[in-house]
Design a protein around this motif. Structure first.
Motif, PDB file in Angstrom:
ATOM      1  N   UNK A  77     -21.755  87.818 -58.128  1.00  0.00           N
ATOM      2  CA  UNK A  77     -23.104  88.345 -58.139  1.00  0.00           C
ATOM      3  C   UNK A  77     -23.583  88.863 -59.564  1.00  0.00           C
ATOM      4  N   UNK A  78     -22.562  89.496 -60.320  1.00  0.00           N
ATOM      5  CA  UNK A  78     -22.817  89.923 -61.548  1.00  0.00           C
ATOM      6  C   UNK A  78     -22.960  88.680 -62.480  1.00  0.00           C
ATOM      7  N   UNK A  79     -22.039  87.541 -62.568  1.00  0.00           N
ATOM      8  CA  UNK A  79     -22.137  86.250 -63.391  1.00  0.00           C
ATOM      9  C   UNK A  79     -23.485  85.770 -63.008  1.00  0.00           C
ATOM     10  N   UNK A  80     -23.987  85.589 -61.728  1.00  0.00           N
ATOM     11  CA  UNK A  80     -25.262  84.913 -61.518  1.00  0.00           C
ATOM     12  C   UNK A  80     -26.255  85.793 -61.808  1.00  0.00           C
ATOM     13  N   UNK A  81     -26.511  86.974 -62.049  1.00  0.00           N
ATOM     14  CA  UNK A  81     -27.624  87.795 -62.402  1.00  0.00           C
ATOM     15  C   UNK A  81     -27.468  88.078 -63.900  1.00  0.00           C
ATOM     16  N   UNK A  82     -26.457  87.745 -64.601  1.00  0.00           N
ATOM     17  CA  UNK A  82     -26.205  88.264 -65.893  1.00  0.00           C
ATOM     18  C   UNK A  82     -26.017  86.901 -67.073  1.00  0.00           C
ATOM     19  N   UNK A  83     -25.693  86.069 -66.396  1.00  0.00           N
ATOM     20  CA  UNK A  83     -25.463  84.620 -67.200  1.00  0.00           C
ATOM     21  C   UNK A  83     -26.235  83.583 -66.954  1.00  0.00           C
ATOM     22  N   UNK A  84     -26.909  83.136 -67.783  1.00  0.00           N
ATOM     23  CA  UNK A  84     -27.518  81.848 -67.746  1.00  0.00           C
ATOM     24  C   UNK A  84     -26.386  80.444 -67.374  1.00  0.00           C
ATOM     25  N   UNK A  85     -27.007  79.489 -66.903  1.00  0.00           N
ATOM     26  CA  UNK A  85     -25.949  78.376 -66.384  1.00  0.00           C
ATOM     27  C   UNK A  85     -25.321  77.605 -67.698  1.00  0.00           C
ATOM     28  N   UNK A  86     -24.128  77.843 -67.859  1.00  0.00           N
ATOM     29  CA  UNK A  86     -23.414  77.267 -69.055  1.00  0.00           C
ATOM     30  C   UNK A  86     -23.153  78.560 -69.868  1.00  0.00           C
ATOM     31  N   UNK A  87     -23.407  79.581 -69.835  1.00  0.00           N
ATOM     32  CA  UNK A  87     -23.342  80.517 -70.901  1.00  0.00           C
ATOM     33  C   UNK A  87     -21.688  80.947 -70.756  1.00  0.00           C
ATOM     34  N   UNK A  88     -21.209  81.414 -71.940  1.00  0.00           N
ATOM     35  CA  UNK A  88     -19.679  81.757 -72.021  1.00  0.00           C
ATOM     36  C   UNK A  88     -19.414  82.788 -72.650  1.00  0.00           C
ATOM     37  N   UNK A  89     -18.354  83.511 -72.415  1.00  0.00           N
ATOM     38  CA  UNK A  89     -17.899  84.847 -73.238  1.00  0.00           C
ATOM     39  C   UNK A  89     -16.493  84.589 -73.669  1.00  0.00           C
ATOM     40  N   UNK A  90     -15.973  84.430 -74.793  1.00  0.00           N
ATOM     41  CA  UNK A  90     -14.372  84.386 -74.933  1.00  0.00           C
ATOM     42  C   UNK A  90     -13.839  85.767 -75.087  1.00  0.00           C
ATOM     43  N   UNK A  91     -12.988  85.683 -74.194  1.00  0.00           N
ATOM     44  CA  UNK A  91     -12.101  87.120 -73.897  1.00  0.00           C
ATOM     45  C   UNK A  91     -11.051  87.098 -74.674  1.00  0.00           C
ATOM     46  N   UNK A  92     -10.246  85.767 -74.733  1.00  0.00           N
ATOM     47  CA  UNK A  92      -9.052  85.727 -75.759  1.00  0.00           C
ATOM     48  C   UNK A  92      -9.248  84.347 -75.774  1.00  0.00           C
ATOM     49  N   UNK A  93      -8.444  83.654 -76.764  1.00  0.00           N
ATOM     50  CA  UNK A  93      -8.668  82.114 -77.259  1.00  0.00           C
ATOM     51  C   UNK A  93      -8.125  81.316 -76.164  1.00  0.00           C
ATOM     52  N   UNK A  94      -7.613  81.775 -75.201  1.00  0.00           N
ATOM     53  CA  UNK A  94      -6.980  80.891 -73.960  1.00  0.00           C
ATOM     54  C   UNK A  94      -7.746  81.464 -72.817  1.00  0.00           C
ATOM     55  N   UNK A  95      -8.551  82.280 -72.826  1.00  0.00           N
ATOM     56  CA  UNK A  95      -9.352  82.797 -71.253  1.00  0.00           C
ATOM     57  C   UNK A  95     -10.852  82.888 -71.863  1.00  0.00           C
ATOM     58  N   UNK A  96     -11.763  82.213 -71.125  1.00  0.00           N
ATOM     59  CA  UNK A  96     -13.249  82.506 -71.157  1.00  0.00           C
ATOM     60  C   UNK A  96     -13.842  82.714 -70.020  1.00  0.00           C
ATOM     61  N   UNK A  97     -15.010  83.451 -70.125  1.00  0.00           N
ATOM     62  CA  UNK A  97     -15.830  83.437 -68.908  1.00  0.00           C
ATOM     63  C   UNK A  97     -16.663  82.484 -69.072  1.00  0.00           C
ATOM     64  N   UNK A  98     -16.877  81.419 -68.233  1.00  0.00           N
ATOM     65  CA  UNK A  98     -17.736  80.295 -68.388  1.00  0.00           C
ATOM     66  C   UNK A  98     -18.747  80.265 -66.870  1.00  0.00           C
ATOM     67  N   UNK A  99     -19.910  80.215 -67.043  1.00  0.00           N
ATOM     68  CA  UNK A  99     -20.764  80.326 -65.754  1.00  0.00           C
ATOM     69  C   UNK A  99     -21.045  78.819 -65.544  1.00  0.00           C
ATOM     70  N   UNK A 100     -20.587  78.379 -64.338  1.00  0.00           N
ATOM     71  CA  UNK A 100     -21.035  77.136 -63.715  1.00  0.00           C
ATOM     72  C   UNK A 100     -21.021  77.138 -62.528  1.00  0.00           C
ATOM     73  N   UNK A 101     -22.063  76.251 -61.528  1.00  0.00           N
ATOM     74  CA  UNK A 101     -21.850  76.176 -60.215  1.00  0.00           C
ATOM     75  C   UNK A 101     -21.384  74.851 -59.708  1.00  0.00           C
TER      76      UNK A 101
END
Length: 215
Positions: free
Chosen positions: A22-46
């Motif tokens: 729910x957080x990702x769905x209401x705070x990210x546009x489809x395709x948005x990403x945030x790099x947490x580490x070089x080897x880990x990202x938050x990437x919103x897809x459906x």
């Protein structure tokens, strides 16, 4: 492990899974990403299909909406079956290892089926805009929701050397699939069954049986 403890595990997994989606769905546009580490990202897809984004319409001569409906109905029966399996393992006082594994598999399957059944009528579209909950313009209908994925681990992101036959110059990523907490729960449960197979399905000894009765 008794029913109360099993329900606590299931509820905890479901809460973490659904709150993150729910957080990702209401705070990210489809395709948005945030790099947490070089080897880990938050990437919103459906994901509107099965594992790895596969669709029944890719393999069967049916339309994509029909394939989605069949897949969702199949998931509902699968969740019901896993739920009965969990009930049966608890009733028979099976090993804690087996009950824990089935709890994780059931919670993960239920978490994803919530997306498939309800998200289409709860949320608006995420394409080029932030989705809103309980929208007057939902993006789908009951049974036609899309599963929210966001965990991406590109631990290796490089290019094949030019001298490598066929693959030379192309991109290589490991691990490329994007998944969610529910998928992690299912994978962990299956992993427990595979790695601790004898402990999960073996006969309880006298001492362990006594501990199980007290649990």
């Amino acid at each position: 492990m008794n029913l109360k403890k099993s329900l606590l595990i299931i509820i905890a997994v479901l809460l973490i899974d659904q709150l993150s989606k729910i957080y990702i769905k209401t705070h990210f546009v489809l395709g948005d990403s945030v790099e947490v580490f070089s080897w880990f990202k938050i990437l919103f897809i459906e994901n509107s299909g099965a594992a790895w984004g596969a669709k029944l319409s890719d393999f069967l001569p049916i339309s994509e909406p029909t394939g989605k409906l069949v897949l969702t109905v199949f998931r509902l029966f699968a969740v019901a079956g896993i739920g009965y399996w969990l009930y049966d393992t608890i009733r028979k006082e099976s090993s804690k290892t087996l009950i824990l594994a089935v709890c994780l598999i059931f919670a993960g399957a239920l978490g994803n089926i919530i997306d498939s059944v309800l998200y289409g009528v709860v949320f608006s579209d995420s394409y080029q805009q932030l989705a809103t909950a309980f929208s007057d313009e939902p993006y789908g209908s009951v049974f036609y929701g899309k599963v929210v994925d966001m965990l991406y681990f590109p631990m290796v992101d490089t290019t094949w050397p030019d001298w490598v036959p066929y693959f030379g110059g192309s991109t290589f990523r490991f691990f490329e699939p994007v998944f969610n907490i529910a998928d992690m729960a299912i994978s962990t449960g299956v992993g427990i069954l595979l790695v601790f197979n004898k402990k999960a399905f073996g006969t309880l000894g006298e001492d362990e049986s006594t501990l199980e009765e007290r649990a």
